[in-house]
Design an enzyme around this catalytic site. Structure first.
Site, PDB file in Angstrom:
ATOM      1  N   ASN A  25       0.844  -1.190   0.000  1.00  4.74           N
ATOM      2  CA  ASN A  25       0.000   0.000   0.000  1.00  4.74           C
ATOM      3  C   ASN A  25       0.881   1.242   0.000  1.00  4.74           C
ATOM      4  O   ASN A  25       1.974   1.257   0.567  1.00  4.74           O
ATOM      5  CB  ASN A  25      -0.985  -0.006   1.173  1.00  4.74           C
ATOM      6  CG  ASN A  25      -0.336  -0.120   2.526  1.00  4.74           C
ATOM      7  OD1 ASN A  25       0.642  -0.843   2.687  1.00  4.74           O
ATOM      8  ND2 ASN A  25      -0.868   0.574   3.505  1.00  4.74           N
ATOM      9  N   ILE A  26       0.384   2.278  -0.664  1.00  5.09           N
ATOM     10  CA  ILE A  26       1.144   3.521  -0.808  1.00  5.09           C
ATOM     11  C   ILE A  26       0.215   4.694  -0.496  1.00  5.09           C
ATOM     12  O   ILE A  26      -0.804   4.865  -1.166  1.00  5.09           O
ATOM     13  CB  ILE A  26       1.714   3.661  -2.236  1.00  5.09           C
ATOM     14  CG1 ILE A  26       2.639   2.488  -2.555  1.00  5.09           C
ATOM     15  CG2 ILE A  26       2.446   4.998  -2.386  1.00  5.09           C
ATOM     16  CD1 ILE A  26       3.041   2.391  -4.013  1.00  5.09           C
ATOM     17  N   GLU A  27       0.573   5.468   0.511  1.00  2.83           N
ATOM     18  CA  GLU A  27      -0.175   6.676   0.859  1.00  2.83           C
ATOM     19  C   GLU A  27       0.662   7.886   0.446  1.00  2.83           C
ATOM     20  O   GLU A  27       1.885   7.844   0.495  1.00  2.83           O
ATOM     21  CB  GLU A  27      -0.417   6.736   2.368  1.00  2.83           C
ATOM     22  CG  GLU A  27      -1.257   5.604   2.896  1.00  2.83           C
ATOM     23  CD  GLU A  27      -1.291   5.565   4.417  1.00  2.83           C
ATOM     24  OE1 GLU A  27      -2.004   4.698   4.941  1.00  2.83           O
ATOM     25  OE2 GLU A  27      -0.605   6.375   5.075  1.00  2.83           O
TER      26      GLU A  27
ATOM     27  N   CYS B 144      -4.009   0.648  -2.786  1.00  2.00           N
ATOM     28  CA  CYS B 144      -3.852  -0.577  -2.004  1.00  2.00           C
ATOM     29  C   CYS B 144      -2.792  -1.493  -2.614  1.00  2.00           C
ATOM     30  O   CYS B 144      -2.501  -1.435  -3.812  1.00  2.00           O
ATOM     31  CB  CYS B 144      -5.162  -1.339  -1.958  1.00  2.00           C
ATOM     32  SG  CYS B 144      -6.534  -0.416  -1.257  1.00  2.00           S
TER      33      CYS B 144
ATOM     34  N   GLU C  15      -2.995  -4.625  -3.255  1.00  2.00           N
ATOM     35  CA  GLU C  15      -3.527  -5.543  -4.260  1.00  2.00           C
ATOM     36  C   GLU C  15      -3.508  -4.901  -5.650  1.00  2.00           C
ATOM     37  O   GLU C  15      -3.127  -5.523  -6.640  1.00  2.00           O
ATOM     38  CB  GLU C  15      -4.976  -5.937  -3.925  1.00  2.00           C
ATOM     39  CG  GLU C  15      -5.128  -6.678  -2.625  1.00  2.00           C
ATOM     40  CD  GLU C  15      -5.484  -5.768  -1.456  1.00  2.00           C
ATOM     41  OE1 GLU C  15      -4.864  -4.675  -1.323  1.00  2.00           O
ATOM     42  OE2 GLU C  15      -6.374  -6.119  -0.677  1.00  2.00           O
TER      43      GLU C  15
ATOM     44  N   CYS D  72     -10.499  -4.337  -0.137  1.00  2.00           N
ATOM     45  CA  CYS D  72     -11.531  -3.292  -0.072  1.00  2.00           C
ATOM     46  C   CYS D  72     -12.430  -3.402  -1.309  1.00  2.00           C
ATOM     47  O   CYS D  72     -12.155  -4.160  -2.236  1.00  2.00           O
ATOM     48  CB  CYS D  72     -10.877  -1.916   0.004  1.00  2.00           C
ATOM     49  SG  CYS D  72     -10.178  -1.333  -1.550  1.00  2.00           S
TER      50      CYS D  72
ATOM     51  N   CYS E  72     -10.706  -2.760  -4.721  1.00  2.00           N
ATOM     52  CA  CYS E  72      -9.848  -3.879  -5.130  1.00  2.00           C
ATOM     53  C   CYS E  72     -10.687  -5.076  -5.561  1.00  2.00           C
ATOM     54  O   CYS E  72     -10.342  -5.759  -6.524  1.00  2.00           O
ATOM     55  CB  CYS E  72      -8.902  -4.268  -3.999  1.00  2.00           C
ATOM     56  SG  CYS E  72      -7.572  -3.062  -3.754  1.00  2.00           S
TER      57      CYS E  72
HETATM   58 ZN    ZN Z   1      -8.030  -2.095  -1.754  1.00  2.00          ZN
END
Ligand code: ZN
Length: 137
Positions: A42-44, A52, A54, A85, A88
């Protein structure tokens, strides 16, 4: 590649997470039909945009020309299984409706389900076909 090895790759990818806001690290490893594995984390971003693990794994694979996928493993540490989520689930189903999803249970094992079990009534691109607009199915 067996599922335990794929989960190990997902756990390794989790360590690459860029999650300064949530501190919630997720890793994914996507096994392609030809045996190739693509990982993602995951990358914010500083503006709270992000993606996400995935979808990172899937988009990396798609950008390298892969189109057939068997299994995605997802790990999120000791938090237990974190299922994909909604975004995804939609994207994974669109590109791999037969995909297996192996979720790390945080105890060294995993649960295994088909993406269709997580996403039983998907929006299907076939519904965009005008010839189908008056049909119920
Ligand atoms: Zn997701």
């Amino acid at each position: 590649m067996d599922r335990n090895t794929l989960l190990k790759k997902a756990r390794e990818a989790m360590a690459m997470a860029v999650a300064p806001s949530s501190k919630f690290q997720v890793g994914a490893a996507l096994l392609c039909e030809d045996g190739t594995v693509f990982t993602g984390c995951n990358i914010e971003s500083p503006t709270y945009l992000g993606i996400c693990a995935e979808r990172v794994a899937l988009f990396k694979a798609l950008s390298e020309g892969q189109r057939s996928f068997k299994t995605i493993a997802v790990a999120c540490g000791t938090n237990g299984a974190c299922s994909p989520c909604g975004a995804c689930r939609q994207i994974l189903w669109e590109f791999a409706p037969e995909l297996e999803v192996a979720l790390d249970d945080g105890q060294g094992g995993f649960t295994l389900r088909a993406i269709a079990e997580y996403f039983p009534e998907p929006f299907d691109r076939n519904k965009l076909d005008p010839a189908r607009k008056n049909r119920l199915v």
